[in-house]
Design a protein around this motif. Structure first.
Motif, PDB file in Angstrom:
ATOM      1  N   LYS A 312       0.849  -1.191   0.000  1.00 39.88           N
ATOM      2  CA  LYS A 312       0.000   0.000   0.000  1.00 39.88           C
ATOM      3  C   LYS A 312       0.882   1.237   0.000  1.00 39.88           C
ATOM      4  N   THR A 313       0.643   2.112  -0.956  1.00 40.72           N
ATOM      5  CA  THR A 313       1.358   3.373  -1.043  1.00 40.72           C
ATOM      6  C   THR A 313       0.402   4.510  -0.692  1.00 40.72           C
ATOM      7  N   ALA A 314       0.887   5.724  -0.781  1.00 41.05           N
ATOM      8  CA  ALA A 314       0.033   6.876  -0.502  1.00 41.05           C
ATOM      9  C   ALA A 314      -1.081   7.019  -1.524  1.00 41.05           C
ATOM     10  N   LYS A 315      -0.867   6.430  -2.718  1.00 41.64           N
ATOM     11  CA  LYS A 315      -1.839   6.617  -3.804  1.00 41.64           C
ATOM     12  C   LYS A 315      -2.634   5.369  -4.153  1.00 41.64           C
ATOM     13  N   ASN A 316      -2.043   4.172  -4.000  1.00 40.13           N
ATOM     14  CA  ASN A 316      -2.664   2.958  -4.534  1.00 40.13           C
ATOM     15  C   ASN A 316      -2.432   1.740  -3.641  1.00 40.13           C
ATOM     16  N   THR A 317      -3.209   0.703  -3.927  1.00 37.65           N
ATOM     17  CA  THR A 317      -2.961  -0.620  -3.361  1.00 37.65           C
ATOM     18  C   THR A 317      -2.449  -1.498  -4.490  1.00 37.65           C
ATOM     19  N   ILE A 318      -1.319  -2.153  -4.265  1.00 37.37           N
ATOM     20  CA  ILE A 318      -0.625  -2.830  -5.356  1.00 37.37           C
ATOM     21  C   ILE A 318      -0.383  -4.297  -5.012  1.00 37.37           C
ATOM     22  N   THR A 398       9.856  -0.306 -23.003  1.00 35.92           N
ATOM     23  CA  THR A 398      10.705  -0.558 -21.847  1.00 35.92           C
ATOM     24  C   THR A 398      10.031  -0.110 -20.556  1.00 35.92           C
ATOM     25  N   THR A 399      10.545  -0.592 -19.466  1.00 33.65           N
ATOM     26  CA  THR A 399      10.060  -0.182 -18.154  1.00 33.65           C
ATOM     27  C   THR A 399      10.289   1.304 -17.935  1.00 33.65           C
ATOM     28  N   GLU A 400      11.417   1.814 -18.404  1.00 34.15           N
ATOM     29  CA  GLU A 400      11.712   3.238 -18.258  1.00 34.15           C
ATOM     30  C   GLU A 400      10.672   4.087 -18.974  1.00 34.15           C
ATOM     31  N   GLU A 401      10.262   3.653 -20.170  1.00 31.10           N
ATOM     32  CA  GLU A 401       9.266   4.406 -20.930  1.00 31.10           C
ATOM     33  C   GLU A 401       7.916   4.420 -20.230  1.00 31.10           C
ATOM     34  N   ALA A 402       7.612   3.365 -19.496  1.00 33.61           N
ATOM     35  CA  ALA A 402       6.308   3.263 -18.838  1.00 33.61           C
ATOM     36  C   ALA A 402       6.227   4.105 -17.567  1.00 33.61           C
ATOM     37  N   LYS A 403       7.362   4.477 -17.014  1.00 31.58           N
ATOM     38  CA  LYS A 403       7.376   5.133 -15.705  1.00 31.58           C
ATOM     39  C   LYS A 403       6.539   6.412 -15.675  1.00 31.58           C
ATOM     40  N   SER A 404       6.746   7.284 -16.626  1.00 34.19           N
ATOM     41  CA  SER A 404       6.006   8.549 -16.596  1.00 34.19           C
ATOM     42  C   SER A 404       4.524   8.354 -16.880  1.00 34.19           C
ATOM     43  N   ALA A 405       4.214   7.342 -17.697  1.00 32.19           N
ATOM     44  CA  ALA A 405       2.811   7.111 -18.066  1.00 32.19           C
ATOM     45  C   ALA A 405       1.969   6.645 -16.891  1.00 32.19           C
ATOM     46  N   LEU A 416       0.959  -5.542 -10.679  1.00 27.17           N
ATOM     47  CA  LEU A 416       2.250  -5.472 -11.360  1.00 27.17           C
ATOM     48  C   LEU A 416       2.764  -6.894 -11.544  1.00 27.17           C
ATOM     49  N   LYS A 417       2.838  -7.350 -12.780  1.00 24.00           N
ATOM     50  CA  LYS A 417       3.236  -8.730 -13.045  1.00 24.00           C
ATOM     51  C   LYS A 417       4.179  -8.767 -14.244  1.00 24.00           C
ATOM     52  N   ALA A 418       5.351  -9.362 -14.063  1.00 25.81           N
ATOM     53  CA  ALA A 418       6.338  -9.443 -15.147  1.00 25.81           C
ATOM     54  C   ALA A 418       7.445 -10.399 -14.753  1.00 25.81           C
ATOM     55  N   SER A 419       8.250 -10.781 -15.716  1.00 27.98           N
ATOM     56  CA  SER A 419       9.462 -11.531 -15.403  1.00 27.98           C
ATOM     57  C   SER A 419      10.448 -10.626 -14.681  1.00 27.98           C
ATOM     58  N   ARG A 420      11.292 -11.242 -13.884  1.00 24.20           N
ATOM     59  CA  ARG A 420      12.210 -10.483 -13.033  1.00 24.20           C
ATOM     60  C   ARG A 420      13.075  -9.521 -13.845  1.00 24.20           C
ATOM     61  N   GLY A 421      13.476  -9.914 -15.030  1.00 27.75           N
ATOM     62  CA  GLY A 421      14.344  -9.085 -15.838  1.00 27.75           C
ATOM     63  C   GLY A 421      13.737  -7.766 -16.279  1.00 27.75           C
ATOM     64  N   MET A 422      12.425  -7.601 -16.137  1.00 29.34           N
ATOM     65  CA  MET A 422      11.773  -6.346 -16.503  1.00 29.34           C
ATOM     66  C   MET A 422      11.964  -5.263 -15.433  1.00 29.34           C
ATOM     67  N   ALA A 423      12.480  -5.631 -14.280  1.00 29.31           N
ATOM     68  CA  ALA A 423      12.783  -4.659 -13.210  1.00 29.31           C
ATOM     69  C   ALA A 423      11.580  -3.792 -12.868  1.00 29.31           C
ATOM     70  N   PHE A 424      10.445  -4.437 -12.586  1.00 34.42           N
ATOM     71  CA  PHE A 424       9.221  -3.699 -12.294  1.00 34.42           C
ATOM     72  C   PHE A 424       9.246  -2.987 -10.948  1.00 34.42           C
ATOM     73  N   GLU A 425      10.272  -3.217 -10.146  1.00 37.24           N
ATOM     74  CA  GLU A 425      10.384  -2.441  -8.914  1.00 37.24           C
ATOM     75  C   GLU A 425      10.525  -0.950  -9.231  1.00 37.24           C
ATOM     76  N   LYS A 426      10.999  -0.633 -10.433  1.00 38.82           N
ATOM     77  CA  LYS A 426      11.094   0.768 -10.848  1.00 38.82           C
ATOM     78  C   LYS A 426       9.709   1.377 -11.023  1.00 38.82           C
ATOM     79  N   LEU A 427       8.734   0.566 -11.441  1.00 44.69           N
ATOM     80  CA  LEU A 427       7.366   1.061 -11.587  1.00 44.69           C
ATOM     81  C   LEU A 427       6.702   1.225 -10.223  1.00 44.69           C
ATOM     82  N   LEU A 428       7.046   0.340  -9.315  1.00 43.80           N
ATOM     83  CA  LEU A 428       6.476   0.427  -7.963  1.00 43.80           C
ATOM     84  C   LEU A 428       6.776   1.797  -7.360  1.00 43.80           C
ATOM     85  N   GLU A 429       7.937   2.319  -7.681  1.00 42.67           N
ATOM     86  CA  GLU A 429       8.332   3.625  -7.146  1.00 42.67           C
ATOM     87  C   GLU A 429       7.416   4.744  -7.621  1.00 42.67           C
ATOM     88  N   GLN A 430       6.777   4.559  -8.787  1.00 42.50           N
ATOM     89  CA  GLN A 430       5.930   5.613  -9.358  1.00 42.50           C
ATOM     90  C   GLN A 430       4.486   5.526  -8.896  1.00 42.50           C
TER      91      GLN A 430
END
Length: 431
Positions: A312-318, A398-405, A416-430
């Motif tokens: 749970k973040t300030a904005k969403n439940t993930i 890429t994951t980087e491209e998705a961050k701002s969106a 949030l579901k992906a293979s480990r190599g997609m580094a989706f922890e970067k999206l969790l930050e957003q």
């Protein structure tokens, strides 16, 4: 040096490592080789860091009595673990499967440790190196061990079973994963079935989700000393039912031909995890753990490592479920979104790796399944998804491209579901 001689040294210095970054005092360092490194070259460093002995297979690196030269370090590590296993007079439960094996291993530990001193695989040490290290971490003070076994090609589970020699075992499920290595779904079943083969040949006990048609077919093709069945129908020894999944699971369960019904609340999300809970219950009952401590172990278990984990973040439940992904686990995660009660649902999916020639078709199936859900936003990330972008979703390379969106997502339940190599922890930050 003979294996029994090395075993005498191991008994005197029972800490084993393959990484100079984790050298414990008076440990034994095994100098493994990889595609981009030669552990022999780090032998001196290991001794300087506190290792008592180093095991090497290139004699030019040996400079004294603390260097043990063998023909092959990896096979020596495996043979030492197998030799040590033969001196452990405890039940060993082997766990493998396409999805859920780590969660199941942890649930087995949560239940069995209520009554027994239990050792289980740490982290992801479940391959041809990790399983030997797991076994060499077990001493005679333990009463039961749980060994997770992973594979990405045919023959690997047979190798690991021959080292760990499980007395009991279970396959969580079989699905489409690591198809590059297995070649096909039939290859997956053949590989995972190697655990069944070992149990059959060594009079082991099988724990079977007998409502799973693939596992039932695999089990029926073999003969076992004993089968403990779990699932949802009355034929099973342990019968379970999903009560709630909003978002944490609550389940009920009972023992066949008995009247008491037990209910337990959990800290796991994902309706697919009910099978993992029932496996732990079946194993616990087999080892004479009572219903009350079984439920206590399940209730106390908290998932980690981004496996079916609610954040749970300030904005969403993930639902953070990006430790790994394949066609079957991706489908299960999407199916789970159907039963979740939320005003706004968002799904963000990343590429599934190691799908081989089936990559295009399997990603296409996931797109179709995801689009069949009633979602507020549907986002696909990665080259495989992007290659077949179409209407009804957002696509990013890429994951980087998705961050701002995704930074505008709020007040939503997000998968949030992906293979480990997609580094989706970067999206969790957003989010």
């Amino acid at each position: 040096m003979q294996i029994d001689q090395l075993y005498d040294i191991y008994k005197a210095f029972p800490k084993v490592t393959t990484d100079t970054r984790n050298i414990a005092a008076d440990s034994i360092f095994f100098a493994l080789k990889g595609a981009n490194f030669n552990g022999n070259a780090f032998a001196d460093q290991a001794l300087a860091a506190g290792a008592k002995y180093v095991v090497i297979d290139e004699a030019q690196y040996g400079k004294g009595d603390h260097y043990i030269v063998v023909e092959d370090v990896l096979s020596t590590l495996q043979n030492l673990a197998k030799y040590h296993r033969s001196h452990l007079n405890i039940p060993v439960i082997g766990v493998t499967g396409t999805n859920g094996k780590t969660t199941t291993k942890e649930l087995l530990y949560a239940v069995l440790s209520q009554q027994y001193k239990t050792y289980s695989t740490q982290g992801n040490l479940n391959n041809h190196i990790g399983v030997p290290l797991t076994l060499l971490s077990i001493d005679n003070s333990y009463e039961v061990a749980i060994v997770e076994m992973g594979a990405n090609h045919v023959g690997e589970i047979a190798l690991l079973s021959n080292i760990a020699r499980p007395t009991h075992g279970l396959i969580t499920n079989v699905g489409k994963a690591h198809l590059e290595g297995f070649g096909s779904f039939a290859g997956v079943k053949q590989a995972k079935g190697e655990l069944y083969d070992f149990l059959q040949e060594n009079s082991g006990v099988l724990f079977l989700q007998s409502d799973n048609t693939e596992l039932l077919e695999m089990a029926n093709a073999r003969t076992f000393n004993k089968i403990v069945r779990y699932g949802f129908s009355d034929q099973n020894n342990v019968i379970g039912k999903l009560l709630h999944a909003n978002p944490y699971l609550s389940i009920s369960w009972k023992i066949k031909d008995t009247t008491p019904i037990y209910e337990v609340s959990t800290s796991l999300t994902g309706a697919y995890n009910i099978e993992n809970f029932l496996a732990a219950i079946a194993v616990g009952l087999h080892f004479k753990v009572g219903p009350i401590p079984i439920n206590r172990g399940i209730e106390e278990y908290v998932p980690k490592n981004n496996r079916s984990q609610i954040t749970k973040t300030a904005k969403n439940t993930i639902i953070a479920d990006f430790y790994n992904a394949n066609a079957s686990s991706m489908s299960a995660a999407l199916d789970n979104m159907k039963v979740l009660d939320a005003d706004r649902k968002v799904v963000i999916l990343g590429d599934m790796f190691e799908m081989g020639e089936d990559a295009y078709v399997e990603h296409k199936k996931i797109i179709a399944l995801a689009k069949s859900l009633r979602l507020d936003r549907l986002i696909f990330v990665g080259e495989e998804f992007y290659a077949q972008r179409e209407s009804g979703g957002e696509y990013y390379r890429t994951t980087e491209e998705a961050k701002s969106a995704i930074s505008t997502i709020s007040d939503s339940f997000v998968l949030l579901k992906a293979s480990r190599g997609m580094a989706f922890e970067k999206l969790l930050e957003q989010l």
